[in-house]
Design a protein around this motif. Structure first.
Motif, PDB file in Angstrom:
ATOM      1  N   PRO A 121       0.763  -1.192   0.212  1.00 54.22           N
ATOM      2  CA  PRO A 121       0.030  -0.137   0.036  1.00 54.22           C
ATOM      3  C   PRO A 121       0.999   1.376   0.069  1.00 54.22           C
ATOM      4  CG  PRO A 121      -0.860  -1.617   1.535  1.00 54.22           C
ATOM      5  CD  PRO A 121       0.416  -2.196   1.063  1.00 54.22           C
ATOM      6  N   GLU A 122       1.985   1.193   0.715  1.00 57.66           N
ATOM      7  CA  GLU A 122       2.746   2.647   0.813  1.00 57.66           C
ATOM      8  C   GLU A 122       3.605   2.979  -0.581  1.00 57.66           C
ATOM      9  OE1 GLU A 122       5.255  -0.629   2.754  1.00 57.66           O
ATOM     10  OE2 GLU A 122       3.121  -0.030   2.439  1.00 57.66           O
ATOM     11  N   GLN A 123       3.680   1.865  -1.517  1.00 54.85           N
ATOM     12  CA  GLN A 123       4.383   1.983  -2.655  1.00 54.85           C
ATOM     13  C   GLN A 123       3.527   2.549  -3.778  1.00 54.85           C
ATOM     14  OE1 GLN A 123       5.936  -2.270  -2.809  1.00 54.85           O
ATOM     15  NE2 GLN A 123       7.901  -1.115  -2.973  1.00 54.85           N
ATOM     16  N   TYR A 124       2.322   2.927  -3.323  1.00 59.05           N
ATOM     17  CA  TYR A 124       1.505   3.836  -4.675  1.00 59.05           C
ATOM     18  C   TYR A 124       1.794   5.204  -4.378  1.00 59.05           C
ATOM     19  CZ  TYR A 124      -0.904  -0.269  -5.509  1.00 59.05           C
ATOM     20  OH  TYR A 124      -1.294  -1.767  -5.835  1.00 59.05           O
ATOM     21  N   ILE A 125       3.111   5.576  -4.869  1.00 61.17           N
ATOM     22  CA  ILE A 125       3.666   6.776  -4.839  1.00 61.17           C
ATOM     23  C   ILE A 125       3.585   7.366  -6.171  1.00 61.17           C
ATOM     24  CG2 ILE A 125       5.426   6.116  -3.162  1.00 61.17           C
ATOM     25  CD1 ILE A 125       7.454   5.805  -5.543  1.00 61.17           C
ATOM     26  N   TRP A 126       4.039   8.691  -6.200  1.00 62.22           N
ATOM     27  CA  TRP A 126       4.266   9.491  -7.440  1.00 62.22           C
ATOM     28  C   TRP A 126       4.901   8.674  -8.587  1.00 62.22           C
ATOM     29  CZ3 TRP A 126       4.518  15.273  -7.147  1.00 62.22           C
ATOM     30  CH2 TRP A 126       4.323  15.782  -8.461  1.00 62.22           C
ATOM     31  N   GLY A 127       4.286   8.078  -9.721  1.00 60.57           N
ATOM     32  CA  GLY A 127       4.858   7.201 -10.586  1.00 60.57           C
ATOM     33  C   GLY A 127       4.813   5.765 -10.374  1.00 60.57           C
ATOM     34  N   SER A 128       3.796   5.363  -9.736  1.00 59.28           N
ATOM     35  CA  SER A 128       3.552   3.950  -8.921  1.00 59.28           C
ATOM     36  C   SER A 128       3.733   3.001 -10.410  1.00 59.28           C
ATOM     37  CB  SER A 128       2.328   3.985  -8.185  1.00 59.28           C
ATOM     38  OG  SER A 128       1.205   3.922  -9.043  1.00 59.28           O
ATOM     39  N   ASN A 129       3.199   3.541 -11.480  1.00 60.85           N
ATOM     40  CA  ASN A 129       3.364   2.464 -12.507  1.00 60.85           C
ATOM     41  C   ASN A 129       4.623   2.309 -13.004  1.00 60.85           C
ATOM     42  OD1 ASN A 129       0.478   2.030 -12.712  1.00 60.85           O
ATOM     43  ND2 ASN A 129       0.038   3.596 -14.235  1.00 60.85           N
ATOM     44  N   MET A 130       5.768   3.139 -12.462  1.00 55.23           N
ATOM     45  CA  MET A 130       6.959   2.890 -13.115  1.00 55.23           C
ATOM     46  C   MET A 130       7.448   1.628 -12.073  1.00 55.23           C
ATOM     47  SD  MET A 130      10.489   5.005 -12.387  1.00 55.23           S
ATOM     48  CE  MET A 130      10.782   4.827 -10.529  1.00 55.23           C
ATOM     49  N   LEU A 131       7.134   1.875 -10.657  1.00 54.49           N
ATOM     50  CA  LEU A 131       7.468   0.643  -9.904  1.00 54.49           C
ATOM     51  C   LEU A 131       6.608  -0.459 -10.241  1.00 54.49           C
ATOM     52  CD1 LEU A 131       7.067   2.027  -6.042  1.00 54.49           C
ATOM     53  CD2 LEU A 131       9.237   1.979  -7.599  1.00 54.49           C
ATOM     54  N   VAL A 132       5.662  -0.463 -10.617  1.00 52.76           N
ATOM     55  CA  VAL A 132       4.795  -1.714 -11.307  1.00 52.76           C
ATOM     56  C   VAL A 132       5.796  -2.262 -12.613  1.00 52.76           C
ATOM     57  CG1 VAL A 132       2.804  -2.554 -12.561  1.00 52.76           C
ATOM     58  CG2 VAL A 132       2.566  -0.881 -10.805  1.00 52.76           C
ATOM     59  N   MET A 133       5.956  -1.400 -13.451  1.00 52.10           N
ATOM     60  CA  MET A 133       6.860  -1.928 -14.429  1.00 52.10           C
ATOM     61  C   MET A 133       8.448  -2.321 -14.273  1.00 52.10           C
ATOM     62  SD  MET A 133       5.232  -2.296 -17.163  1.00 52.10           S
ATOM     63  CE  MET A 133       3.896  -3.074 -16.263  1.00 52.10           C
ATOM     64  N   ASN A 134       9.119  -1.325 -13.307  1.00 55.22           N
ATOM     65  CA  ASN A 134      10.283  -1.984 -12.891  1.00 55.22           C
ATOM     66  C   ASN A 134      10.375  -3.267 -12.208  1.00 55.22           C
ATOM     67  OD1 ASN A 134      11.423   0.658 -13.632  1.00 55.22           O
ATOM     68  ND2 ASN A 134      11.820   1.414 -11.552  1.00 55.22           N
TER      69      ASN A 134
END
Length: 540
Positions: free
Chosen positions: A405-418
């Protein structure tokens, strides 16, 4: 139809490959669900959902309908017991080809300093922009002609560190999946000889070369106006004075890393260009050696554009050493890499502009050089541990992805793809297919299997985002936004006024607004597109 509505269904709006796992996300307790032929309305298969879970990130109860057994090509929709229906989707062996092309073509649309002509840009054409030489900030009047490269995001700034991340992702995609790049996009440079992905990266690499100080070898941090232009200003109408910000260690480290990488990739295609990249990498490395301690970059007093500040430059130095070693085989780079690898001050598996450590690890592990077996084994074990952690989070998540939950940050979709990229690289290095299915769930999420029920990529899917925070899309008079752009996605931080007002009570994964004003949730950037290109390269 939003997922929050009781009984609604989310699917990958692009569809599913025949033999892949196929799962619909159904709000609420679930129960019976059916797979329906979209044209005839005939029910072709039915089953029961997996018991529902309370999903912390999305704030709803969600059940999963698994219809993986059905592999017959066609166009379908899912219907729930209450009669709610999903968007139509295809089952086919070529689901991701168009999306892969669009995500890559987006970089052409980000180009600065040249006319985007109708032949290649269609209705999203515009005149050349930002061609005046830029003032070096804080020095006696001196200008540098650093035209070209890609606009970074929804604004027109050009930044060395995120630009290097974007190029690194694309070059890694090409190194790992050359067959994914055989078709032409096409681009003005398309020649049927060098793949278009390398033509596109070269446009940015040539700009990066212009951002290197010829005397010292250091890289200037960024090139921007003093302030962002208005929200509907087209690039060619943004005529404010351009400024080059001072040299930074993070930019210089990234320049060294990406140029060493480019030297390796371009050698078979253009030996002279490859040699100029290697020379730039070596000069940047010499700067780093002369400046072992260097203050983190801060925006100069009058500059209010993106800072990309970073107090930590060991990760960029680690990456640079790895790439220079992989490209040249010189022992001094291996020594430097070993030294940085022994430090615990940075993460060795992250792939974000603020932490480039993962690129150093990947480069070392992919290298065919004689490296140090114990160090390689330690780094590989760490990569496997990280992949296992991501997979474990994904198993618990209602939508099957690896964000807490705490990883839905600015640009969370970058984290999803990273994260998906890291999972695929772990499989590659471990010689396994352990994490591939988990990576694919991240793709499903991006294209609609999420609580918002939207495809987070412009122009793709039944319900794609329409109003990204992207000045050309807003100002060009064309109703549809520039296609192939990945939105930043849900952001629990809600750092813009629109999000604070309209999303105040939303759960992390639901904190998203498809409006231009919400730059904290709906901006686009080159380095959110780039890991998506890598991930889709695996599945085309």
């Amino acid at each position: 139809m939003h997922m929050e509505e009781q009984g609604s269904l989310a699917v990958n709006q692009l569809g599913y490959r025949s033999t892949d796992a196929k799962i619909a996300m159904i709000t609420g307790e679930g129960g019976r669900f059916r797979l329906v032929d979209h044209a005839s309305g005939a029910v072709v298969w039915q089953g029961d959902t997996i018991p529902a879970v309370d999903d912390q990130a999305s704030g709803i109860k969600v059940s999963r309908g698994d219809f993986s057994v059905w592999s017959q090509p066609g166009t379908y929709r899912i219907e729930s017991g209450e009669g709610h229906s999903s968007y139509p989707f295809v089952i086919s062996d070529a689901v991701y080809e168009e999306a892969h092309q669009a995500l890559l073509k987006a970089f052409y649309f980000f180009r600065c300093g040249m006319e985007l002509e109708e032949k290649y840009a269609g209705p999203w054409k515009h005149a050349a922009c930002h061609l005046t030489p830029a003032l070096v900030y804080g020095e006696e009047p001196r200008r540098i002609d650093a035209w070209g490269g890609w606009h970074d995001a929804g604004d027109y700034g050009k930044y060395v560190v995120p630009g290097a991340k974007a190029v690194a992702d694309l070059l890694l995609a090409y190194e790992c999946y050359p067959q994914a790049f055989e078709g032409a996009l096409p681009l003005p440079e398309s020649d049927g000889v060098m793949p278009d992905v390398l033509h596109e990266c070269r446009y940015e690499l040539e700009w990066l070369l212009r951002m290197q100080d010829g005397e010292s070898g250091g890289a200037y941090h960024k090139l921007t106006t003093l302030q962002f232009p208005g929200p509907d200003v087209m690039p060619e109408a943004d005529t404010a004075e351009l400024y080059i910000s001072p040299i930074s260690a993070t930019a210089t480290g990234c320049l060294a890393g990406v140029m060493a990488m480019a030297a390796r990739v371009y050698t078979p295609h253009d030996a002279a260009f490859a040699a100029s990249c290697l020379k730039a990498a070596e000069q940047a490395w010499a700067w780093l050696e002369r400046h072992p301690e260097y203050p983190g970059f801060r925006n100069p007093a009058e500059v209010f554009t993106g800072e990309y500040g970073d107090e930590q430059d060991l990760d960029e130095r680690y990456w640079a050493a790895a790439e220079l070693y992989r490209t040249t085989g010189e022992a001094r780079y291996h020594e430097a890499f070993r030294g940085f690898a022994g430090q615990n001050a940075f993460d060795k598996y992250e792939l974000g502009w603020a932490d480039m450590g993962g690129y150093g690890t990947i480069s070392y592990l992919l290298s065919e050089r004689e490296n140090e077996p114990q160090l390689a084994a330690r780094l590989l074990a760490g990569l496997q541990q990280r992949a296992d952690e991501l997979a474990a989070v994904s198993r618990e998540d209602g939508f099957g992805i690896s964000l807490r939950p705490e990883q839905y940050i600015w640009g969370s979709n970058m984290l999803v793809m990273n994260h998906a990229m890291l999972l695929l690289i772990a499989d590659r290095l471990l010689g396994s297919q352990t994490y591939e299915r988990c990576a694919l769930e991240h793709v499903h999420y991006l294209f609609g299997a999420n609580v918002v029920g939207m495809s987070y990529v412009t122009g793709l899917g039944s319900r794609p985002i329409l109003h990204p925070h992207h000045r050309p899309s807003e100002g060009d008079g064309v109703e549809a936004p520039v296609p192939g752009l990945v939105s930043g996605g849900p952001n629990y931080g809600k750092q813009d006024e629109y999000a604070r007002e309209h999303l105040a009570d939303k759960a992390p994964a639901a904190s998203f607004a498809d409006v231009m004003e919400s730059y904290a949730t709906n901006e686009v950037t080159i380095y959110w597109n780039s890991p998506a290109v890598f991930v889709l390269s695996h599945f085309v």
